[in-house]
Motif scaffolding. Structure first.
Motif, PDB file in Angstrom:
ATOM      1  N   GLY A  28      62.003  43.404  27.492  1.00  0.00           N
ATOM      2  CA  GLY A  28      62.149  41.973  27.251  1.00  0.00           C
ATOM      3  C   GLY A  28      62.042  41.120  28.500  1.00  0.00           C
ATOM      4  O   GLY A  28      62.562  40.014  28.542  1.00  0.00           O
ATOM      5  N   ARG A  29      61.373  41.608  29.521  1.00  0.00           N
ATOM      6  CA  ARG A  29      61.229  40.874  30.792  1.00  0.00           C
ATOM      7  C   ARG A  29      59.936  40.039  30.731  1.00  0.00           C
ATOM      8  O   ARG A  29      58.984  40.285  31.473  1.00  0.00           O
ATOM      9  N   TYR A  30      59.930  39.054  29.863  1.00  0.00           N
ATOM     10  CA  TYR A  30      58.702  38.324  29.551  1.00  0.00           C
ATOM     11  C   TYR A  30      58.153  37.469  30.694  1.00  0.00           C
ATOM     12  O   TYR A  30      56.937  37.397  30.852  1.00  0.00           O
ATOM     13  N   PRO A  31      58.971  36.833  31.523  1.00  0.00           N
ATOM     14  CA  PRO A  31      58.392  36.110  32.667  1.00  0.00           C
ATOM     15  C   PRO A  31      57.617  37.053  33.598  1.00  0.00           C
ATOM     16  O   PRO A  31      56.539  36.716  34.077  1.00  0.00           O
ATOM     17  N   GLU A  32      58.168  38.249  33.823  1.00  0.00           N
ATOM     18  CA  GLU A  32      57.474  39.226  34.653  1.00  0.00           C
ATOM     19  C   GLU A  32      56.185  39.698  33.990  1.00  0.00           C
ATOM     20  O   GLU A  32      55.175  39.935  34.654  1.00  0.00           O
ATOM     21  N   VAL A  33      56.229  39.850  32.669  1.00  0.00           N
ATOM     22  CA  VAL A  33      55.031  40.257  31.920  1.00  0.00           C
ATOM     23  C   VAL A  33      53.929  39.219  32.102  1.00  0.00           C
ATOM     24  O   VAL A  33      52.764  39.574  32.328  1.00  0.00           O
ATOM     25  N   LEU A  34      54.290  37.943  32.018  1.00  0.00           N
ATOM     26  CA  LEU A  34      53.290  36.886  32.220  1.00  0.00           C
ATOM     27  C   LEU A  34      52.683  36.957  33.613  1.00  0.00           C
ATOM     28  O   LEU A  34      51.464  36.807  33.781  1.00  0.00           O
ATOM     29  N   ALA A  35      53.500  37.214  34.609  1.00  0.00           N
ATOM     30  CA  ALA A  35      52.991  37.329  35.978  1.00  0.00           C
ATOM     31  C   ALA A  35      52.057  38.525  36.102  1.00  0.00           C
ATOM     32  O   ALA A  35      50.988  38.434  36.730  1.00  0.00           O
ATOM     33  N   LEU A  36      52.427  39.630  35.497  1.00  0.00           N
ATOM     34  CA  LEU A  36      51.585  40.825  35.553  1.00  0.00           C
ATOM     35  C   LEU A  36      50.269  40.611  34.801  1.00  0.00           C
ATOM     36  O   LEU A  36      49.214  41.066  35.246  1.00  0.00           O
ATOM     37  N   PHE A  37      50.336  39.904  33.692  1.00  0.00           N
ATOM     38  CA  PHE A  37      49.118  39.544  32.965  1.00  0.00           C
ATOM     39  C   PHE A  37      48.202  38.703  33.845  1.00  0.00           C
ATOM     40  O   PHE A  37      46.973  38.875  33.813  1.00  0.00           O
ATOM     41  N   ALA A  38      48.792  37.795  34.585  1.00  0.00           N
ATOM     42  CA  ALA A  38      47.986  36.952  35.482  1.00  0.00           C
ATOM     43  C   ALA A  38      47.285  37.802  36.532  1.00  0.00           C
ATOM     44  O   ALA A  38      46.095  37.601  36.817  1.00  0.00           O
ATOM     45  N   VAL A  39      47.990  38.773  37.089  1.00  0.00           N
ATOM     46  CA  VAL A  39      47.385  39.675  38.075  1.00  0.00           C
ATOM     47  C   VAL A  39      46.254  40.483  37.423  1.00  0.00           C
ATOM     48  O   VAL A  39      45.162  40.625  37.985  1.00  0.00           O
ATOM     49  N   ALA A  40      46.511  41.003  36.230  1.00  0.00           N
ATOM     50  CA  ALA A  40      45.492  41.789  35.523  1.00  0.00           C
ATOM     51  C   ALA A  40      44.264  40.933  35.211  1.00  0.00           C
ATOM     52  O   ALA A  40      43.123  41.381  35.397  1.00  0.00           O
ATOM     53  N   ALA A  41      44.490  39.701  34.767  1.00  0.00           N
ATOM     54  CA  ALA A  41      43.363  38.808  34.465  1.00  0.00           C
ATOM     55  C   ALA A  41      42.576  38.488  35.728  1.00  0.00           C
ATOM     56  O   ALA A  41      41.335  38.456  35.715  1.00  0.00           O
ATOM     57  N   PHE A  42      43.283  38.287  36.826  1.00  0.00           N
ATOM     58  CA  PHE A  42      42.612  38.007  38.091  1.00  0.00           C
ATOM     59  C   PHE A  42      41.751  39.200  38.524  1.00  0.00           C
ATOM     60  O   PHE A  42      40.612  39.030  38.945  1.00  0.00           O
ATOM     61  N   THR A  43      42.299  40.415  38.417  1.00  0.00           N
ATOM     62  CA  THR A  43      41.510  41.593  38.813  1.00  0.00           C
ATOM     63  C   THR A  43      40.297  41.768  37.912  1.00  0.00           C
ATOM     64  O   THR A  43      39.234  42.175  38.373  1.00  0.00           O
ATOM     65  N   ASP A  44      40.448  41.439  36.629  1.00  0.00           N
ATOM     66  CA  ASP A  44      39.328  41.543  35.690  1.00  0.00           C
ATOM     67  C   ASP A  44      38.229  40.559  36.076  1.00  0.00           C
ATOM     68  O   ASP A  44      37.048  40.925  36.153  1.00  0.00           O
ATOM     69  N   ALA A  45      38.610  39.317  36.335  1.00  0.00           N
ATOM     70  CA  ALA A  45      37.619  38.303  36.715  1.00  0.00           C
ATOM     71  C   ALA A  45      36.986  38.643  38.065  1.00  0.00           C
ATOM     72  O   ALA A  45      35.763  38.518  38.242  1.00  0.00           O
ATOM     73  N   LEU A  46      37.802  39.099  39.004  1.00  0.00           N
ATOM     74  CA  LEU A  46      37.299  39.398  40.336  1.00  0.00           C
ATOM     75  C   LEU A  46      36.351  40.589  40.330  1.00  0.00           C
ATOM     76  O   LEU A  46      35.290  40.546  40.961  1.00  0.00           O
ATOM     77  N   ASP A  47      36.683  41.663  39.589  1.00  0.00           N
ATOM     78  CA  ASP A  47      35.784  42.819  39.605  1.00  0.00           C
ATOM     79  C   ASP A  47      34.440  42.468  38.986  1.00  0.00           C
ATOM     80  O   ASP A  47      33.391  42.882  39.479  1.00  0.00           O
ATOM     81  N   GLY A  48      34.449  41.658  37.936  1.00  0.00           N
ATOM     82  CA  GLY A  48      33.186  41.231  37.327  1.00  0.00           C
ATOM     83  C   GLY A  48      32.370  40.339  38.246  1.00  0.00           C
ATOM     84  O   GLY A  48      31.149  40.498  38.377  1.00  0.00           O
TER      85      GLY A  48
END
Length: 189
Positions: A28-48
């Motif tokens: 239930g650590r949803y603020p941290e989940v949002l931050a991790l999602f942001a990192v994952a989205a950034f890595t996805d955009a950056l690798d492409g």
């Protein structure tokens, strides 16, 4: 290590992020989940962006990128359902689409040969709706925003885009299989 391998390393990083993401959703650590999602989205955009900009594409990368995306999204949907935040039927629909695509691809390869394909527009739209829906669900759980009607609307969009994308792949590869069968028949006949 050459910079040319950076896109693949970013895909691997995205895969590594799946474990803490799952743990934090289940805790239930949803603020941290949002931050991790942001990192994952950034890595996805950056690798492409790096792969396209510098021509750092590879056969491995063509498999790692969609695998990282699927691993992240499937894990997210499963964990959100386990928390009671996403209905199980929607998660089952998302999983069923992926299973149909994987087994369809394996069957195509076994029966007709090499599988050449890129993500379709419907598939990209489906991935985007799944990401937006997941983010909205996590944000609502952590911050009571967006409102329930927005999550319901995004959930409906996920359902529709998942069905359309799955059907799109089935039709594309059914047509390709029929063309191969006709070509083989013409060679024999």
């Amino acid at each position: 290590m050459s910079l040319r391998h950076l896109p693949n390393m970013l895909c691997v990083l995205r895969m590594v992020l799946v474990y803490p993401l799952a743990q934090w959703i289940l805790q239930g650590r949803y603020p941290e989940v949002l931050a991790l999602f942001a990192v994952a989205a950034f890595t996805d955009a950056l690798d492409g962006a790096l792969a396209k900009r510098f021509g750092w594409t590879s056969e491995l990368g063509k498999h790692l990128d969609p695998l990282a995306d699927k691993l992240l999204l499937v894990t997210t949907f499963l964990c959100l359902s386990m928390q009671g935040l996403v209905p199980w039927w929607l998660t089952a629909c998302v999983l069923l689409r992926d299973v149909v695509i994987v087994f369809g691809g394996l069957a195509y390869r076994a029966l007709f040969g090499q599988l050449h394909g890129n993500p379709t527009i419907a598939s990209k739209a489906n991935t985007l709706t799944q990401i937006l829906f997941s983010l909205a669900v996590v944000a609502a759980a952590g911050y009571d925003w967006p409102p329930a009607w927005a999550i319901t609307a995004l959930g409906a969009l996920v359902f529709v885009s998942t069905c359309v994308s799955g059907l799109d792949y089935v039709l594309i590869y059914s047509r390709r299989a029929a063309a191969v069968v006709q070509a083989r028949a013409a060679i024999r006949g």
